[in-house]
Design a protein around this motif. Structure first.
Motif, short mmCIF file in Angstrom:
data_model
loop_
_atom_site.label_atom_id
_atom_site.label_comp_id
_atom_site.label_asym_id
_atom_site.label_seq_id
_atom_site.Cartn_x
_atom_site.Cartn_y
_atom_site.Cartn_z
N LEU A 81 0.84 -1.21 0.00
CA LEU A 81 0.00 0.00 0.00
C LEU A 81 0.88 1.26 0.00
CD1 LEU A 81 -2.90 1.21 0.32
CD2 LEU A 81 -2.48 1.22 2.77
N LEU A 82 1.91 1.28 0.85
CA LEU A 82 2.78 2.47 0.93
C LEU A 82 3.54 2.68 -0.38
CD1 LEU A 82 4.32 2.42 4.53
CD2 LEU A 82 2.10 3.18 3.75
N GLY A 83 3.95 1.57 -1.01
CA GLY A 83 4.69 1.69 -2.26
C GLY A 83 3.83 2.22 -3.39
N MET A 84 2.51 2.01 -3.28
CA MET A 84 1.63 2.42 -4.37
C MET A 84 1.01 3.79 -4.15
SD MET A 84 -0.27 -1.11 -5.32
CE MET A 84 0.44 -2.20 -6.54
N ASP A 85 0.98 4.25 -2.90
CA ASP A 85 0.34 5.54 -2.62
C ASP A 85 1.30 6.44 -1.83
OD1 ASP A 85 -1.28 7.64 -1.60
OD2 ASP A 85 -3.06 6.40 -1.90
N ALA A 86 1.82 7.45 -2.53
CA ALA A 86 2.83 8.32 -1.92
C ALA A 86 2.28 9.09 -0.72
CB ALA A 86 3.36 9.28 -2.98
N ASN A 87 1.01 9.48 -0.78
CA ASN A 87 0.44 10.27 0.32
C ASN A 87 0.31 9.42 1.59
OD1 ASN A 87 0.21 12.75 -0.91
ND2 ASN A 87 -1.69 12.15 -1.93
N VAL A 88 -0.19 8.19 1.43
CA VAL A 88 -0.30 7.29 2.59
C VAL A 88 1.10 7.03 3.15
CG1 VAL A 88 -1.09 5.02 3.39
CG2 VAL A 88 -2.37 6.21 1.63
N ASN A 89 2.08 6.89 2.24
CA ASN A 89 3.45 6.64 2.67
C ASN A 89 3.98 7.81 3.52
OD1 ASN A 89 6.06 5.31 2.67
ND2 ASN A 89 6.69 6.94 1.29
N ARG A 90 3.71 9.03 3.06
CA ARG A 90 4.17 10.21 3.81
C ARG A 90 3.54 10.24 5.20
NH1 ARG A 90 2.87 13.20 -0.84
NH2 ARG A 90 4.60 12.84 -2.24
N PHE A 91 2.28 9.83 5.29
CA PHE A 91 1.56 9.83 6.57
C PHE A 91 2.13 8.78 7.52
CE2 PHE A 91 -1.94 8.49 9.33
CZ PHE A 91 -2.34 9.71 9.85
N VAL A 92 2.42 7.60 6.97
CA VAL A 92 2.81 6.47 7.82
C VAL A 92 4.32 6.48 8.14
CG1 VAL A 92 2.88 3.93 7.92
CG2 VAL A 92 0.89 5.06 6.98
N GLY A 141 9.64 -2.96 -3.14
CA GLY A 141 9.16 -3.86 -4.19
C GLY A 141 8.01 -3.23 -4.97
N ALA A 142 7.05 -2.68 -4.22
CA ALA A 142 5.87 -2.09 -4.88
C ALA A 142 6.27 -0.88 -5.71
CB ALA A 142 4.84 -1.70 -3.82
N ARG A 143 7.30 -0.16 -5.26
CA ARG A 143 7.76 1.01 -6.02
C ARG A 143 8.42 0.60 -7.33
NH1 ARG A 143 10.45 4.47 -1.10
NH2 ARG A 143 8.58 5.59 -0.48
N SER A 144 8.96 -0.60 -7.35
CA SER A 144 9.69 -1.02 -8.55
C SER A 144 8.81 -1.83 -9.52
CB SER A 144 10.92 -1.84 -8.16
OG SER A 144 10.50 -3.06 -7.60
N LEU A 145 7.49 -1.87 -9.26
CA LEU A 145 6.59 -2.61 -10.16
C LEU A 145 6.64 -1.99 -11.56
CD1 LEU A 145 3.43 -3.17 -7.93
CD2 LEU A 145 5.10 -4.87 -8.65
#
Lengths: 255, 240
Positions: A81-92, A141-145
């Motif tokens: 989820l974090l790899g696919m959504d930059a905003n959620v990643n920034r929050f978490v 991993g998700a970022r490198s999809l």
């Protein structure tokens, strides 16, 4: 090619050398706190015959498996989820940094204080220690999809399940493998601490018991026995799964 | 089958600079026809295909092809999933109701029977392209999009694949839209050639070919190539 064929021989020689050096050291020092390999082997035999070794190894192994499954499942879901959504990643991200830097011991002690000296608190504490590592590995991993495969799935109208199973998860396989490897070795070490602090069985509990008796031979007996179990897990479970899931890469090397 | 009217497609770079890729682009495709798009490099041909495929929705205008139309694509690179065999790649593209359909005839036509259980990394580029074509036709699409499917193949392999594509297309008739840089390829395959202008892309000229593909000999193809070249040499203002 030649060095590959000699691999097992070199590994055997390395282990024999270690045992010889260890024996020589115990002969030279001759102290009760440094048992010889034979004394450790004898302690393993004694514990095995009494049934204690198998019982405590089993208890630890079950905790390792439970904590591993929980950590991998929750960590992978959050990581992807974090790899696919930059905003959620920034929050978490701040929570993640906090968890990563919180000592394992603190999490274990707090879990026992808040949830009591029970199995759920023990396994939960171990899983929480491992989850941030899984999150970070799977996030990468998700970022490198590969976007090209995502487009393919879109054009051919893959269902979300088909997309996950045939497009996303195979690309994440190396990251799952990395998280599994580092996960298993980290988790079993933390499980011993959890057992030492708040359980009445398991390898960690036994090590603490024999520490109080200053019985180094039995401490080493339990440690080596569990390392042996983890080696079996590595060679009989993890490596065959990895070989199976990377068959297509092996064919790549062949062509 | 397809009615396309793209008023404008503008891309904005990170520094804020704007690039208009497509402007006032209009064309229609009739059912079961083979249309090729030719035009200068970077004029917006692939951008147009991406909009039709629904991969780019940031344009002004409309693309109508019926709400439930099945669309499949052959991309510039084969884009097979490397961890699935040739047959698995083809079956994955099928909807659930067709997952177990027989693929033998299609594989036979494309020469894929011996390699159906092979992984993509074990195939030559030519065979991988055939597998990508098989995947696109297996779906029995109403619209087939091909984005330079024979690029970076040697002449001999490209020639063979063009013939195979034509055979498969005639056995499984569908509306095909293909982008190509190779005018001869367009002359061999197309019923209609759309000549695109320099960027921003619009249709500069249309060449309609009456001779059926199977009846085109070398001389006919040479004539079509000359017609297309002439159509390409027209400037934008002259064509208006």
């Amino acid at each position: 090619m030649q060095s590959n064929q000699r691999g097992p021989q070199i590994a055997a020689l390395s282990i024999v050398t270690l045992l010889v050096l260890w024996s020589a050291l115990t002969f030279l020092i001759s102290d009760k706190t440094l048992p010889s390999p034979m004394e450790v082997a004898s302690a393993i035999a004694t514990e095995w015959q009494s049934g204690e070794l198998l019982f405590h190894l089993g208890a630890t192994l079950l905790r390792v498996i439970a904590a591993f499954i929980i950590a991998m499942f929750i960590g992978s879901c959050i990581g992807i989820l974090l790899g696919m959504d930059a905003n959620v990643n920034r929050f978490v991200e701040p929570w993640l940094i906090l968890l990563l830097n919180l000592p394992a011991l603190v999490i274990i002690v707090l879990a026992y204080i808040w949830f009591g000296l029970n199995e759920a608190a023990a396994i939960g504490a171990v899983a929480i220690n491992k989850i941030p590592n899984v999150v970070i590995t799977l996030r990468e991993g998700a970022r490198s999809l590969d976007l090209a495969y995502a487009e393919l799935a879109r054009v051919y109208r893959f269902s979300w399940w088909k997309r996950l199973r045939h497009v996303v998860l195979p690309q994440l396989q190396p990251f799952f493998a990395a998280a599994t490897r580092s996960g298993v070795s980290l988790i079993w070490k933390i499980v011993l601490v959890v057992e030492l602090l708040g359980r009445s069985n398991g390898v960690g509990f036994q090590i603490y018991l024999y520490f109080q008796l200053f019985d180094v031979a039995t401490i080493l007996a339990y440690s080596f026995a569990f390392v042996a179990v983890m080696l079996l897990v590595e060679y009989l479970i993890l490596q065959p799964i990895e070989r199976r899931s990377t068959r297509w890469r092996a064919s790549n090397a062949r062509s | 089958m397809l009615d396309l009217n793209i008023v404008s497609r503008v891309f904005t770079a990170a520094d804020g600079s704007r690039l208009e890729a497509v402007k006032n682009l209009q064309f229609q495709l009739k059912p079961h026809t083979f249309t090729c798009i030719v035009g200068p490099s970077g004029c917006g041909k692939t951008s147009t295909l991406r909009m039709i495929l629904g991969l780019d929705t940031g344009f002004e205008g409309h693309i109508n092809m019926g709400a439930e139309a099945t669309v499949s694509a052959v991309f510039q690179e084969p884009r097979l999933l490397p961890w699935r065999t040739v047959e698995q790649n083809v079956r994955l593209a099928l909807p659930k109701s067709k997952t177990n359909m027989l693929l033998d005839d299609l594989f036979e036509q494309l020469g894929l029977i011996p390699v159906r259980s092979f992984y993509p990394s074990e195939l030559s580029l030519g065979l991988a392209r055939r597998a990508a074509i098989a995947r696109a036709f297996a779906l029995a699409p109403e619209l087939l999009i091909l984005d330079e499917p024979f690029v970076s193949l040697d002449d001999y392999t490209a020639e063979r694949l063009r013939k195979i594509l034509l055979d498969v297309w005639q056995a499984h008739p569908t509306t095909a839209l293909m982008v190509t840089h190779n005018i001869r390829e367009a002359a061999e395959l197309a019923d209609t050639v759309l000549v695109f202008s320099e960027r921003p892309a619009s249709v500069l000229n249309t060449v309609t070919i009456d001779v059926p593909q199977k009846l085109r000999d070398d001389e006919t193809i040479d004539n079509i190539v000359r017609q297309v070249r002439a159509a390409m040499s027209v400037t934008r203002t002259a064509s208006v």
